[in-house]
Design an enzyme around this catalytic site. Structure first.
Site, PDB file in Angstrom:
ATOM      1  N   SER A   1       6.883 -50.281 -67.940  1.00 31.61           N
ATOM      2  CA  SER A   1       6.855 -49.101 -67.188  1.00 31.61           C
ATOM      3  C   SER A   1       8.051 -48.952 -66.315  1.00 31.61           C
ATOM      4  O   SER A   1       8.541 -49.826 -65.976  1.00 31.61           O
ATOM      5  CB  SER A   1       5.661 -49.164 -66.437  1.00 31.61           C
ATOM      6  OG  SER A   1       5.577 -47.954 -65.528  1.00 31.61           O
TER       7      SER A   1
ATOM      8  N   TYR B   1       0.200 -52.689 -59.672  1.00 29.57           N
ATOM      9  CA  TYR B   1       0.308 -52.097 -61.113  1.00 29.57           C
ATOM     10  C   TYR B   1       1.950 -52.240 -61.307  1.00 29.57           C
ATOM     11  O   TYR B   1       2.397 -52.937 -62.550  1.00 29.57           O
ATOM     12  CB  TYR B   1      -0.037 -50.583 -61.297  1.00 29.57           C
ATOM     13  CG  TYR B   1       0.724 -50.044 -62.577  1.00 29.57           C
ATOM     14  CD1 TYR B   1      -0.191 -50.049 -63.716  1.00 29.57           C
ATOM     15  CD2 TYR B   1       1.928 -49.423 -62.598  1.00 29.57           C
ATOM     16  CE1 TYR B   1       0.357 -49.733 -65.039  1.00 29.57           C
ATOM     17  CE2 TYR B   1       2.206 -49.012 -63.889  1.00 29.57           C
ATOM     18  CZ  TYR B   1       1.523 -49.020 -64.977  1.00 29.57           C
ATOM     19  OH  TYR B   1       1.952 -48.489 -66.172  1.00 29.57           O
TER      20      TYR B   1
HETATM   21  P1  NAD Z   1      -4.766 -45.059 -71.863  1.00 31.21           P
HETATM   22  O1  NAD Z   1      -5.889 -45.417 -70.818  1.00 31.21           O
HETATM   23  O2  NAD Z   1      -4.895 -43.724 -72.606  1.00 31.21           O
HETATM   24  O3  NAD Z   1      -5.091 -46.233 -73.015  1.00 31.21           O
HETATM   25  C1  NAD Z   1      -5.212 -47.626 -72.645  1.00 31.21           C
HETATM   26  C2  NAD Z   1      -5.760 -48.343 -74.049  1.00 31.21           C
HETATM   27  O4  NAD Z   1      -5.587 -49.743 -73.746  1.00 31.21           O
HETATM   28  C3  NAD Z   1      -7.037 -48.004 -74.536  1.00 31.21           C
HETATM   29  O5  NAD Z   1      -7.073 -48.035 -76.039  1.00 31.21           O
HETATM   30  C4  NAD Z   1      -7.832 -49.019 -74.008  1.00 31.21           C
HETATM   31  O6  NAD Z   1      -9.110 -49.352 -74.692  1.00 31.21           O
HETATM   32  C5  NAD Z   1      -7.021 -50.316 -73.994  1.00 31.21           C
HETATM   33  N1  NAD Z   1      -7.374 -51.301 -73.089  1.00 31.21           N
HETATM   34  C6  NAD Z   1      -7.640 -51.119 -71.927  1.00 31.21           C
HETATM   35  N2  NAD Z   1      -8.117 -52.578 -71.377  1.00 31.21           N
HETATM   36  C7  NAD Z   1      -7.875 -53.461 -72.371  1.00 31.21           C
HETATM   37  C8  NAD Z   1      -8.277 -54.761 -72.845  1.00 31.21           C
HETATM   38  N3  NAD Z   1      -8.322 -55.592 -71.469  1.00 31.21           N
HETATM   39  N4  NAD Z   1      -8.081 -55.199 -73.793  1.00 31.21           N
HETATM   40  C9  NAD Z   1      -7.760 -54.443 -74.927  1.00 31.21           C
HETATM   41  N5  NAD Z   1      -7.443 -53.209 -74.881  1.00 31.21           N
HETATM   42  C10 NAD Z   1      -7.574 -52.537 -73.706  1.00 31.21           C
HETATM   43  O7  NAD Z   1      -3.302 -45.243 -71.249  1.00 31.21           O
HETATM   44  P2  NAD Z   1      -1.994 -44.764 -71.623  1.00 31.21           P
HETATM   45  O8  NAD Z   1      -1.346 -43.820 -70.594  1.00 31.21           O
HETATM   46  O9  NAD Z   1      -1.942 -44.541 -73.186  1.00 31.21           O
HETATM   47  O10 NAD Z   1      -1.106 -46.407 -71.321  1.00 31.21           O
HETATM   48  C11 NAD Z   1      -0.946 -47.190 -72.409  1.00 31.21           C
HETATM   49  C12 NAD Z   1       0.255 -48.217 -71.817  1.00 31.21           C
HETATM   50  O11 NAD Z   1       1.419 -47.656 -71.447  1.00 31.21           O
HETATM   51  C13 NAD Z   1      -0.506 -49.159 -70.619  1.00 31.21           C
HETATM   52  O12 NAD Z   1       0.222 -50.260 -70.613  1.00 31.21           O
HETATM   53  C14 NAD Z   1       0.408 -48.237 -69.459  1.00 31.21           C
HETATM   54  O13 NAD Z   1       0.489 -49.219 -68.170  1.00 31.21           O
HETATM   55  C15 NAD Z   1       1.712 -47.958 -70.053  1.00 31.21           C
HETATM   56  N6  NAD Z   1       2.261 -46.797 -69.465  1.00 31.21           N
HETATM   57  C16 NAD Z   1       1.814 -45.655 -69.233  1.00 31.21           C
HETATM   58  C17 NAD Z   1       2.448 -44.729 -68.588  1.00 31.21           C
HETATM   59  C18 NAD Z   1       1.795 -43.305 -68.420  1.00 31.21           C
HETATM   60  O14 NAD Z   1       2.607 -42.186 -67.888  1.00 31.21           O
HETATM   61  N7  NAD Z   1       0.839 -42.842 -69.270  1.00 31.21           N
HETATM   62  C19 NAD Z   1       3.823 -44.772 -68.098  1.00 31.21           C
HETATM   63  C20 NAD Z   1       4.143 -46.090 -68.088  1.00 31.21           C
HETATM   64  C21 NAD Z   1       3.717 -46.984 -68.802  1.00 31.21           C
END
Ligand code: NAD
Length: 243
Positions: free
Chosen positions: A141, A154
């Site tokens: 991130s 985070y």
């Molecule tokens: P989301 O909540 O839409 O999806 C998260 C996914 O992770 C889901 O499929 C959930 O089932 C799975 N998950 C959660 N805990 C788990 C576990 N213990 N074991 C296996 N699977 C698990 O989130 P997102 O926004 O798509 O984020 C995905 C990744 O991208 C994350 O690592 C997040 O930190 C990173 N990220 C997101 C953003 C953003 O703006 N959305 C920005 C930077 C980084």
């Protein structure tokens, strides 16, 4: 024949948001995809119905047992493993100045999923990836590179993941390449309600828009094809990192 069509990939946390976009993109490029989530069997079954040939494994990647089960099942299904995308992550918003709102449980949960998860999966996948000259892509991130993010734990978990990417690239080469993407603000279920951040990005990011999950999938697929790149952290943030 598409050269990617014989290869197998695990995308953790792919029942939603960015992980789903990455899995869909790789599936469309011909990869044999193992989807994963935790306690998302229903979503996993629905996705597999739309992606014939893909598999879903319900596993908690924050535990070494869960990660080992995920890797073992994926290899049993496809007979090989060529790439892992460590995408699963959790986040909840706590203002950085509100130290009292962060308790032990919050720290432990964030670090277990966001940092130990990728470690657990990398460790379990290593022998298979070494055999296939494979690769690992971590979803970090911008919060791991700058003083931003949904909470201090985070941001620290993602900074740890950036350093883990560097360390694993060094430790696992030359057999395995290890890279990371560092998304900025991406419109997913995780972030949809964060209106003040949305406004800031639309007003200030050089791209003047939020990212879509597909923007991250594009970057992941791109770096997967860059055979001489390892240990790289690629911001996918519409230029937010230069502000
Ligand atoms: P989301 O909540 O839409 O999806 C998260 C996914 O992770 C889901 O499929 C959930 O089932 C799975 N998950 C959660 N805990 C788990 C576990 N213990 N074991 C296996 N699977 C698990 O989130 P997102 O926004 O798509 O984020 C995905 C990744 O991208 C994350 O690592 C997040 O930190 C990173 N990220 C997101 C953003 C953003 O703006 N959305 C920005 C930077 C980084």
């Amino acid at each position: 024949m598409n050269t990617e069509s014989t290869k197998a990939v695990i995308v953790t946390g792919s029942t939603s948001g960015i992980g789903f976009a990455i899995a869909s993109r790789l599936y469309a490029e011909g990869w044999r995809v193992t989807l994963n989530g935790y306690r998302t069997e229903k979503e996993g079954a629905d996705l597999c119905a739309k992606m014939p040939g893909a598999d879903y494994v319900d596993a908690d990647v924050s535990t070494s047992d869960g990660a080992a089960h995920l890797v073992k099942t994926a290899v049993a299904s496809f007979g090989q493993l060529d790439a892992v995308v460590n995408n699963a992550g959790v986040a909840w918003r706590i203002d950085h100045s509100d130290l009292d709102a962060v308790d032990d449980e919050f720290w432990d949960k964030i670090m277990a999923v966001n940092l130990k998860g990728p470690w657990n999966v990398a460790k379990a996948a290593r022998p298979h990836l070494a055999r296939s000259s494979g690769q690992i892509i971590n979803n970090a991130s911008l919060a791991g590179l700058t003083t931003t993010g949904s909470s201090i734990p985070y941001a620290v978990s993602k900074a740890g993941l950036v350093h883990l990417t560097h360390l694993l690239a060094k430790a696992l080469g030359p057999e395995i390449r290890v890279n990371a993407v560092a998304p900025g603000y991406i419109d997913t279920p995780l972030t949809h309600e964060w209106q003040s951040v949305r406004d800031y990005v639309e007003d200030n990011a050089p791209a003047r828009r939020l990212g879509d999950p597909e923007d991250v999938a594009e970057a992941v697929h791109g770096v997967m094809k860059m055979g001489y790149v390892s240990g790289a952290i690629i911001p996918v943030a519409g230029g937010l990192q230069v502000l």
